[in-house]
Design a protein around this motif. Structure first.
Motif, short mmCIF file in Angstrom:
data_model
loop_
_atom_site.label_atom_id
_atom_site.label_comp_id
_atom_site.label_asym_id
_atom_site.label_seq_id
_atom_site.Cartn_x
_atom_site.Cartn_y
_atom_site.Cartn_z
N UNK A 130 0.82 -1.21 0.00
CA UNK A 130 0.00 0.00 0.00
C UNK A 130 0.85 1.26 0.00
N UNK A 131 1.91 1.24 0.81
CA UNK A 131 2.68 2.47 0.95
C UNK A 131 3.98 2.24 1.67
N UNK A 132 4.44 3.28 2.35
CA UNK A 132 5.66 3.17 3.13
C UNK A 132 5.54 3.99 4.40
N UNK A 133 6.39 3.65 5.37
CA UNK A 133 6.51 4.42 6.61
C UNK A 133 7.92 4.98 6.67
N UNK A 134 8.10 6.05 7.42
CA UNK A 134 9.42 6.66 7.55
C UNK A 134 9.39 7.66 8.69
N UNK A 135 10.58 8.02 9.12
CA UNK A 135 10.75 9.14 10.03
C UNK A 135 11.25 10.32 9.22
N UNK A 136 10.75 11.51 9.52
CA UNK A 136 11.30 12.74 8.94
C UNK A 136 12.01 13.50 10.05
N UNK A 148 9.07 13.24 13.28
CA UNK A 148 7.89 12.41 13.44
C UNK A 148 7.92 11.19 12.55
N UNK A 149 7.01 10.26 12.85
CA UNK A 149 6.79 9.07 12.04
C UNK A 149 5.56 9.30 11.17
N UNK A 150 5.66 8.91 9.90
CA UNK A 150 4.59 9.15 8.93
C UNK A 150 4.38 7.90 8.08
N UNK A 151 3.21 7.87 7.43
CA UNK A 151 2.96 6.87 6.42
C UNK A 151 2.49 7.56 5.15
N UNK A 164 4.10 12.50 15.94
CA UNK A 164 5.11 13.56 15.85
C UNK A 164 5.50 13.98 17.26
N UNK A 165 6.73 14.47 17.41
CA UNK A 165 7.22 14.71 18.76
C UNK A 165 6.67 15.98 19.40
N UNK A 166 5.87 16.74 18.68
CA UNK A 166 5.16 17.85 19.33
C UNK A 166 4.11 17.33 20.30
N UNK A 450 12.76 21.19 -2.71
CA UNK A 450 13.49 22.41 -2.39
C UNK A 450 13.05 22.97 -1.05
N UNK A 451 11.77 22.91 -0.75
CA UNK A 451 11.24 23.47 0.49
C UNK A 451 11.38 22.52 1.68
N UNK A 452 11.57 21.22 1.41
CA UNK A 452 11.64 20.24 2.49
C UNK A 452 12.96 20.38 3.24
N UNK A 453 12.88 20.63 4.54
CA UNK A 453 14.08 20.81 5.37
C UNK A 453 14.33 19.59 6.26
N UNK A 454 13.82 18.44 5.85
CA UNK A 454 13.95 17.23 6.65
C UNK A 454 14.47 16.08 5.79
N UNK A 455 15.14 15.15 6.43
CA UNK A 455 15.59 13.93 5.77
C UNK A 455 14.57 12.82 6.00
N UNK A 456 14.43 11.96 5.00
CA UNK A 456 13.68 10.72 5.17
C UNK A 456 14.60 9.70 5.81
#
Length: 489
Positions: A130-136, A148-151, A164-166, A450-456
């Motif tokens: 279906x998809x993937x999970x990752x941390x940004x 945070x963790x996302x799918x 997310x850690x907030x 370009x706007x993304x300031x996070x790593x997968x």
């Protein structure tokens, strides 16, 4: 009245800008340079549209015609190639096992240039996930803010939060790891004052105590036994130091690490001195798909920081008995660091049992800041190993995982800018040949990345959407309720 005229003129301008069509086209013999580079890649029928833009931003409009070798066509025109999702999937389905022929014209300073066609292969092998999970996470060294963790649904561009850690007092959230891409059985870790190891069984999350004093640390780098009862972990005393050379920034190392197995049924840690040796650093465990072997890496402990570049990990395995939860009496060394002069990390076995993919680096195990880090593949039948040159770049490749059908794998790479890790996908055919990797599709990809300031970070496939309640999970983590775990030698 003046306001209405203003909006009418604005709409006319926008319409004119969006409908600039090729005319007086000058044709090049070269193929277009596009971002992302999707020229000659192989894709599954269930992947999101491969939207792209010209790599040279001086081109303000692209006109793209995609024709299927088995029929069908798409035409898009605009600042970037933005394909309709339903039409894209229909075209891929129609051309399964065939090719897409892509013709690109681009406008720069009012003049149009046509480029030589390129192709995209549409594999007979579906992705099946279906998809993937990752941390940004921001690619920082000492401080972090949002993570945070996302799918993500891989058939379109939909992303949802897992945690997310907030919601957890800005704690560090680590390593979402599923049992063979399961959406109901997985584990993650939260560091800090309200730290915990979260284990989901049948979609219900239980929070374990974050540390065990007798164990000597936290439960890190998990990998599930296929039977679902056991999960292997390492326990790591991690430190870091910084390089003065420009090509390397940081070195992450362990002053101590061991591998153990956790029994989710009895809530006990199965400790074995065979893989918890005093003067050796055992790390990065992984079970075989049949559950009969536990693979791990190990290195002689070094004195840090003086001998940091002498710590080189070998690949080993030991038998595992699911009925008793016991390890065998003999450890086999499959790749010996003393012979190769290199270090092995992140072993991941294909689910059909044919291959073991790993990252090879000059030393250490924490590969994400090693520019020399490359993907390698060990044939478990012939025991021959090779660099996956089809997927590797001059920069870091790491954190790889397999699809359930073992025809696709994903990995992270810093090949674009050397700073941010992004997710790439490759196909593996029946003979082990690997295709050119393609970047995780995004709508308006040049602007997005370009706007993304996070790593997968630590990506993996997931078979179906995870039914998560981030708010309730955050509240539970902020609380003090934890299950204690025992030790069994």
């Amino acid at each position: 009245m003046k306001l209405k005229i203003y909006y009418l003129i604005l709409l006319c301008c926008l319409f004119a800008a969006c409908t600039s069509q090729p005319n007086n086209v000058k044709y090049e013999k070269l193929q277009p340079k596009i971002f992302p580079d999707y020229v000659g890649v192989t894709v599954p029928v269930d992947i999101a549209p491969l939207d792209f833009a010209m790599a040279n931003e001086a081109y303000t409009t692209v006109d793209v015609v995609v024709t299927g070798s088995k029929g069908g066509a798409l035409h898009v025109n605009g600042e970037y190639a933005d394909f309709d999702i339903k039409s894209w999937h229909a075209l891929l389905k129609q051309n399964k096992g065939g090719k897409l022929i892509v013709r690109v014209c681009a406008e720069k300073d009012g003049e149009w240039t046509g480029f030589r066609d390129f192709t995209i292969d549409v594999s007979n092998d579906e992705l099946g996930e279906w998809g993937l999970t990752y941390r940004r996470i921001a690619p920082s060294y000492e401080l972090y803010s949002s993570m945070g963790l996302y799918q993500r649904d891989l058939s379109n561009f939909d992303e949802t939060e897992l945690l997310v850690n907030s919601r957890t007092s800005r704690q560090c959230i680590n390593c979402h790891t599923a049992n063979k891409t399961s959406n109901r059985q997985y584990v993650f870790h939260v560091r800090g004052e309200h730290g915990a190891t979260g284990i989901s069984t049948n979609g219900k999350i239980e929070l374990l105590q974050a540390k065990n004093e007798e164990l000597g640390g936290s439960m890190v780098y998990p990998y599930w036994h296929p039977g679902g009862r056991y999960c292997a972990f390492s326990t790591n005393k991690t430190s870091q130091m910084f390089h003065s050379k420009l090509n390397k920034r940081i070195e992450v190392f362990d002053t101590g690490s061991d591998v153990f197995v956790y029994d989710t049924k009895n809530h006990t840690i199965l400790r074995d001195t065979l893989i918890m040796k005093k003067y050796w650093a055992e790390n990065t465990p992984a079970f075989s798909p049949d559950g009969k072997w536990l693979y791990f890496t190990t290195a002689k402990r070094q004195v840090f920081p003086d001998n940091y570049n002498k710590e080189k990990y070998s690949l080993c395995r030991v038998s595992f008995d699911e009925k008793t939860g016991r390890l065998g009496q003999k450890v086999d060394t499959l790749i010996n660091a003393d012979q190769t002069g290199k270090s092995v990390t992140w072993p991941r076995l294909s689910y059909d049992g044919k291959y073991l993919m790993y990252t090879q680096i000059d030393y250490g195990y924490f590969s994400i800041w090693h520019p020399e880090a490359d993907l390698w593949m060990l044939d478990l039948k012939t025991m021959e190993t090779r660099a996956i040159t089809e997927a590797n770049s001059k920069r870091c490749e790491s954190f790889h995982n397999w699809s359930t059908n073992s025809r696709w794998f994903l990995f992270t790479s810093r090949r674009d800018d050397g700073l941010y890790t992004k997710v790439y996908f490759s196909h593996v055919d029946a003979h082990g040949k690997v295709s050119k990797p393609f970047l995780l599709p995004q709508r308006n990809p040049r602007e997005y990345y370009r706007m993304l300031m996070y790593s997968y970070n630590t990506p993996d496939f997931v078979a179906a959407p995870i039914k998560a309640n981030p708010r309730e999970l955050g509240q539970a983590i902020e609380g003090d309720k934890r299950r204690e775990i025992g030790i069994r030698n």
